[in-house]
Write a protein that holds these residues in place. Structure first.
Motif, PDB file in Angstrom:
ATOM      1  N   LEU A 306       0.685  -0.877  -0.043  1.00 43.21           N
ATOM      2  CA  LEU A 306       0.783   0.128   0.055  1.00 43.21           C
ATOM      3  C   LEU A 306       1.210   1.075  -0.194  1.00 43.21           C
ATOM      4  O   LEU A 306       0.072   2.772  -0.204  1.00 43.21           O
ATOM      5  CB  LEU A 306      -1.044   0.308   1.334  1.00 43.21           C
ATOM      6  CG  LEU A 306      -2.094  -0.821   1.438  1.00 43.21           C
ATOM      7  CD1 LEU A 306      -2.903  -1.457   2.797  1.00 43.21           C
ATOM      8  CD2 LEU A 306      -2.743  -0.773  -0.042  1.00 43.21           C
ATOM      9  N   LEU A 307       2.417   1.208  -0.012  1.00 46.89           N
ATOM     10  CA  LEU A 307       2.864   1.852   0.147  1.00 46.89           C
ATOM     11  C   LEU A 307       3.512   2.766  -1.493  1.00 46.89           C
ATOM     12  O   LEU A 307       4.376   3.656  -2.752  1.00 46.89           O
ATOM     13  CB  LEU A 307       4.117   2.535   1.124  1.00 46.89           C
ATOM     14  CG  LEU A 307       3.354   2.430   3.091  1.00 46.89           C
ATOM     15  CD1 LEU A 307       3.705   2.026   3.926  1.00 46.89           C
ATOM     16  CD2 LEU A 307       2.319   3.603   2.349  1.00 46.89           C
ATOM     17  N   GLY A 308       4.639   1.711  -1.206  1.00 45.29           N
ATOM     18  CA  GLY A 308       5.605   1.799  -2.017  1.00 45.29           C
ATOM     19  C   GLY A 308       6.733   3.261  -2.002  1.00 45.29           C
ATOM     20  O   GLY A 308       6.897   3.368  -0.703  1.00 45.29           O
ATOM     21  N   TYR A 309       7.558   3.349  -2.916  1.00 46.90           N
ATOM     22  CA  TYR A 309       8.674   3.906  -2.676  1.00 46.90           C
ATOM     23  C   TYR A 309       8.764   5.371  -2.118  1.00 46.90           C
ATOM     24  O   TYR A 309       8.986   6.162  -1.464  1.00 46.90           O
ATOM     25  CB  TYR A 309       9.994   3.938  -3.482  1.00 46.90           C
ATOM     26  CG  TYR A 309      11.460   4.712  -3.400  1.00 46.90           C
ATOM     27  CD1 TYR A 309      12.290   4.507  -2.200  1.00 46.90           C
ATOM     28  CD2 TYR A 309      11.061   6.458  -3.590  1.00 46.90           C
ATOM     29  CE1 TYR A 309      12.937   5.653  -1.959  1.00 46.90           C
ATOM     30  CE2 TYR A 309      11.853   7.260  -3.705  1.00 46.90           C
ATOM     31  CZ  TYR A 309      12.934   6.913  -2.699  1.00 46.90           C
ATOM     32  OH  TYR A 309      14.309   7.557  -2.632  1.00 46.90           O
ATOM     33  N   ALA A 312       6.703   5.907   1.423  1.00 45.04           N
ATOM     34  CA  ALA A 312       7.524   5.334   2.384  1.00 45.04           C
ATOM     35  C   ALA A 312       8.573   7.146   2.591  1.00 45.04           C
ATOM     36  O   ALA A 312       8.611   6.654   3.589  1.00 45.04           O
ATOM     37  CB  ALA A 312       7.980   4.208   2.134  1.00 45.04           C
ATOM     38  N   GLN A 313       9.015   7.687   1.445  1.00 44.23           N
ATOM     39  CA  GLN A 313      10.091   8.416   1.718  1.00 44.23           C
ATOM     40  C   GLN A 313       8.639  10.088   2.076  1.00 44.23           C
ATOM     41  O   GLN A 313       9.958  10.465   3.302  1.00 44.23           O
ATOM     42  CB  GLN A 313      10.688   8.818   0.479  1.00 44.23           C
ATOM     43  CG  GLN A 313      11.640   9.586   0.446  1.00 44.23           C
ATOM     44  CD  GLN A 313      12.802   9.231   1.129  1.00 44.23           C
ATOM     45  OE1 GLN A 313      13.267   8.461   0.587  1.00 44.23           O
ATOM     46  NE2 GLN A 313      13.387   9.945   2.142  1.00 44.23           N
ATOM     47  N   ALA A 314       8.057  10.023   1.703  1.00 41.44           N
ATOM     48  CA  ALA A 314       7.098  11.240   2.519  1.00 41.44           C
ATOM     49  C   ALA A 314       7.061  10.824   3.656  1.00 41.44           C
ATOM     50  O   ALA A 314       6.670  12.034   4.578  1.00 41.44           O
ATOM     51  CB  ALA A 314       5.755  11.117   1.436  1.00 41.44           C
ATOM     52  N   MET A 332      -2.077  10.920   6.271  1.00 39.74           N
ATOM     53  CA  MET A 332      -3.150  11.120   5.216  1.00 39.74           C
ATOM     54  C   MET A 332      -3.357  12.645   3.935  1.00 39.74           C
ATOM     55  O   MET A 332      -3.830  12.477   3.019  1.00 39.74           O
ATOM     56  CB  MET A 332      -4.581  10.637   5.558  1.00 39.74           C
ATOM     57  CG  MET A 332      -4.948   9.546   6.224  1.00 39.74           C
ATOM     58  SD  MET A 332      -4.731   8.097   4.822  1.00 39.74           S
ATOM     59  CE  MET A 332      -2.523   8.037   5.337  1.00 39.74           C
ATOM     60  N   SER A 333      -2.769  13.812   4.666  1.00 39.61           N
ATOM     61  CA  SER A 333      -3.177  15.116   4.519  1.00 39.61           C
ATOM     62  C   SER A 333      -1.528  15.038   3.410  1.00 39.61           C
ATOM     63  O   SER A 333      -2.287  15.986   2.716  1.00 39.61           O
ATOM     64  CB  SER A 333      -2.581  15.839   5.308  1.00 39.61           C
ATOM     65  OG  SER A 333      -1.305  15.726   6.253  1.00 39.61           O
ATOM     66  N   LEU A 334      -0.756  14.360   3.129  1.00 38.65           N
ATOM     67  CA  LEU A 334      -0.056  14.497   2.319  1.00 38.65           C
ATOM     68  C   LEU A 334      -0.391  14.502   1.448  1.00 38.65           C
ATOM     69  O   LEU A 334      -1.587  13.526   0.816  1.00 38.65           O
ATOM     70  CB  LEU A 334       1.305  13.405   2.732  1.00 38.65           C
ATOM     71  CG  LEU A 334       2.013  13.454   3.841  1.00 38.65           C
ATOM     72  CD1 LEU A 334       2.920  12.222   4.339  1.00 38.65           C
ATOM     73  CD2 LEU A 334       3.415  14.723   3.908  1.00 38.65           C
ATOM     74  N   MET A 335       0.308  14.869   0.397  1.00 38.60           N
ATOM     75  CA  MET A 335      -0.569  14.986  -1.349  1.00 38.60           C
ATOM     76  C   MET A 335      -0.396  13.474  -2.038  1.00 38.60           C
ATOM     77  O   MET A 335      -1.041  13.238  -2.923  1.00 38.60           O
ATOM     78  CB  MET A 335       0.706  15.406  -2.078  1.00 38.60           C
ATOM     79  CG  MET A 335      -0.193  15.997  -3.397  1.00 38.60           C
ATOM     80  SD  MET A 335       0.869  16.733  -4.863  1.00 38.60           S
ATOM     81  CE  MET A 335       1.068  18.566  -3.814  1.00 38.60           C
ATOM     82  N   VAL A 336       0.478  12.510  -1.580  1.00 42.64           N
ATOM     83  CA  VAL A 336       0.956  11.150  -2.097  1.00 42.64           C
ATOM     84  C   VAL A 336      -0.119  10.650  -2.181  1.00 42.64           C
ATOM     85  O   VAL A 336      -0.324   9.731  -2.397  1.00 42.64           O
ATOM     86  CB  VAL A 336       2.190  10.616  -1.438  1.00 42.64           C
ATOM     87  CG1 VAL A 336       3.389  11.427  -2.678  1.00 42.64           C
ATOM     88  CG2 VAL A 336       2.588  10.691  -0.103  1.00 42.64           C
ATOM     89  N   PHE A 337      -0.556  10.892  -0.519  1.00 45.35           N
ATOM     90  CA  PHE A 337      -2.209  10.047   0.264  1.00 45.35           C
ATOM     91  C   PHE A 337      -3.154  10.033  -0.575  1.00 45.35           C
ATOM     92  O   PHE A 337      -4.484  10.291   0.699  1.00 45.35           O
ATOM     93  CB  PHE A 337      -2.129   9.699   1.725  1.00 45.35           C
ATOM     94  CG  PHE A 337      -0.685   9.170   2.448  1.00 45.35           C
ATOM     95  CD1 PHE A 337      -0.869   7.667   1.518  1.00 45.35           C
ATOM     96  CD2 PHE A 337       1.053   9.541   1.964  1.00 45.35           C
ATOM     97  CE1 PHE A 337       0.187   7.201   2.485  1.00 45.35           C
ATOM     98  CE2 PHE A 337       1.817   9.200   2.693  1.00 45.35           C
ATOM     99  CZ  PHE A 337       1.114   7.636   2.704  1.00 45.35           C
TER     100      PHE A 337
END
Length: 352
Positions: A306-309, A312-314, A332-337
Motif C-alpha cells: 500500500l505504500l511503495g517508495y 514511504a519517503q514522504a 493522510m493529508s500528504l499529497m501522495v495519499f
C-alpha cells in the motif's frame, strides 16, 4: 546523498558499485597512451585469431569423408548417425521422436526435427529412403499403458469422442462425462471392462468415485482468509497449491486482507476464481497486523503493497521534519495519499 544510498536494497547497492567500477575502467582506458592502447588491441586480436584457427582445426572431420550410403531415417541406428556427423543432441531428438511414435515420411519431416542441421539434411537428401514402416496406432496419454492386449484408460482425462472411437457404447461414454461433472474416478479401467459394463453404469463405478470439491458445495463451509493456511485455501474451487502459497505470501507482506477484492492483487489470481470463491470466504479485519510507521525503516515501508517508495519517503521526511507522528491524519493529508481510502489505511498502519 549517502544517507539516501543506504536506503537502497542490497542488489541496488551492488549494481551502483558495479557501474562505478565500469566507469573507472573506461576512464583508465581513455587516459591510456595511444601507442599502449593500440598495442593491447593488436595483442587481443592476435590471440582471438589464433584461438579461432585452433578451434577450426580441431573440428571433427568424420562427416567430411564419410561414405554416403542409402539409409531409412526410420530404422537408422545411432552409430550410423554418428558416423554421418550428426550432433549428439540431434541424434537424441531423432531417437526420441521415433520412440514416441513419430515417423519420417519425407525430407520435410526430417528438417522439422529440433536441433537438426539443414546443411546435413541437404547433403544426405539423396541418400535417404523413406520406406514407411507400419506402426501401432498412437494412443493418447489418457490411454496410458498396455496390459496384455488391453489398455488402461484414465476416465478423468479422456473425452467422450475418444471413448466412442475405442468401441465403447455411446450411452456409457455420455454417462462417464456426466459423472465427471460431480465426481472423479479413483482408478483406471481396461478397455475390456468398459466395453462390458452393461446398463447400470452408476452401479459399476459406485465404489470408485470421489466427490469433486464436496466441502465447497456446503453452505456452512467458509474460510477466513486472514487466518487460513495453504491447506485450507486449497479446499476452495479454483485455488491450487501455487495460488494458496501466493495468497499467504502476499498476506504476510500486506499484514492481512481488508476486503476480498484485494485477492485480485495476488500474482496470477484470475478474477473468475475470486468471484466464484467469495461465497466461501470471509474477512476479519481485526486479524490485520498493522505496521508502526514511527519505527519502521524506509526499506521496510517501501516493500509494503500500500505504500511503495514515494509514499514511504514522504513518511520518513515527515518524521525528520516534525519528529514522531502523533496523528494518522497528518500522514493522510500528504499529497501522495490524496487518492487513498483513509479508513482502510487506518487498519494497516499504527503510530505505536
Amino acid at each position: 546523498m549517502w544517507r539516501d544510498f543506504w536506503t537502497l536494497s542490497r542488489l541496488e547497492q551492488r549494481c551502483f558499485f558495479m557501474v562505478i567500477v565500469i566507469l573507472v575502467m573506461v576512464v583508465l582506458v581513455l587516459l591510456m597512451p595511444n601507442q599502449m592502447r593500440y598495442r593491447e588491441t593488436a595483442a587481443l586480436l592476435l590471440s582471438l585469431s589464433d584461438s579461432t584457427l585452433t578451434s577450426t582445426s580441431e573440428q571433427p572431420k568424420s562427416h567430411v569423408g564419410a561414405v554416403l550410403q542409402r539409409f531409412n531415417p526410420n530404422t537408422v541406428s545411432i552409430k550410423q548417425l554418428e558416423e554421418m556427423g550428426l550432433s549428439r543432441n540431434a541424434i537424441l531428438n531423432w531417437k526420441k521422436y521415433l520412440e514416441a511414435g513419430g515417423c519420417f515420411r519425407n525430407i520435410t519431416d526430417v528438417k522439422r526435427l529440433y536441433g537438426i542441421d539443414t546443411m546435413f539434411v541437404a547433403r544426405l537428401a539423396d541418400s535417404m529412403v523413406f520406406d514407411v514402416i507400419p506402426r501401432k496406432p498412437w494412443l493418447p496419454v489418457a490411454v496410458g499403458y498396455s496390459k496384455g492386449n488391453d489398455f488402461e484408460i484414465d476416465l478423468n482425462r479422456v473425452n467422450a469422442a475418444r471413448l466412442k472411437s475405442l468401441g465403447i457404447d455411446d450411452a456409457v461414454a455420455d454417462s462417464v462425462m456426466k459423472i465427471r461433472n460431480t465426481h472423479w474416478f479413483k482408478k483406471t479401467y481396461t478397455l475390456g471392462e468398459l466395453k462390458n459394463i452393461g446398463v447400470c453404469v452408476s452401479d459399476f463405478f459406485h465404489n470408485a468415485l470421489a466427490p469433486r470439491h464436496a466441502r465447497t458445495s456446503e453452505t456452512n463451509f467458509v474460510v477466513e482468509v486472514n487466518a487460513a493456511d495453504t491447506s485450507q485455501l486449497t479446499l476452495i474451487k479454483g485455488i491450487g497449491p501455487v495460488l494458496a502459497r501466493r495468497i499467504v505470501q502476499f498476506r504476510r507482506k500486506l499484514g492481512g486482507f481488508y476486503h476480498l477484492d484485494q485477492l485480485l492483487q495476488v500474482y496470477g489470481m484470475p478474477p473468475t476464481v475470486v468471484e466464484l470463491a467469495k461465497p466461501f470466504l470471509k474477512v476479519d479485519n481485526s486479524l490485520i497486523t498493522p505496521l508502526n510507521i514511527n519505527q519502521a525503516s524506509l526499506r521496510r515501508m517501501k516493500e509494503h503493497p500500500l505504500l511503495g517508495y514515494y509514499r514511504a519517503q514522504a513518511i520518513v521526511d515527515l518524521r525528520q521534519k516534525n519528529g514522531p507522528i502523533r496523528h494518522l491524519d497528518d500522514v493522510m493529508s500528504l499529497m501522495v495519499f490524496a487518492d487513498v481510502d483513509a479508513q482502510m489505511y487506518s487498519h494497516y498502519f499504527c503510530l505505536q
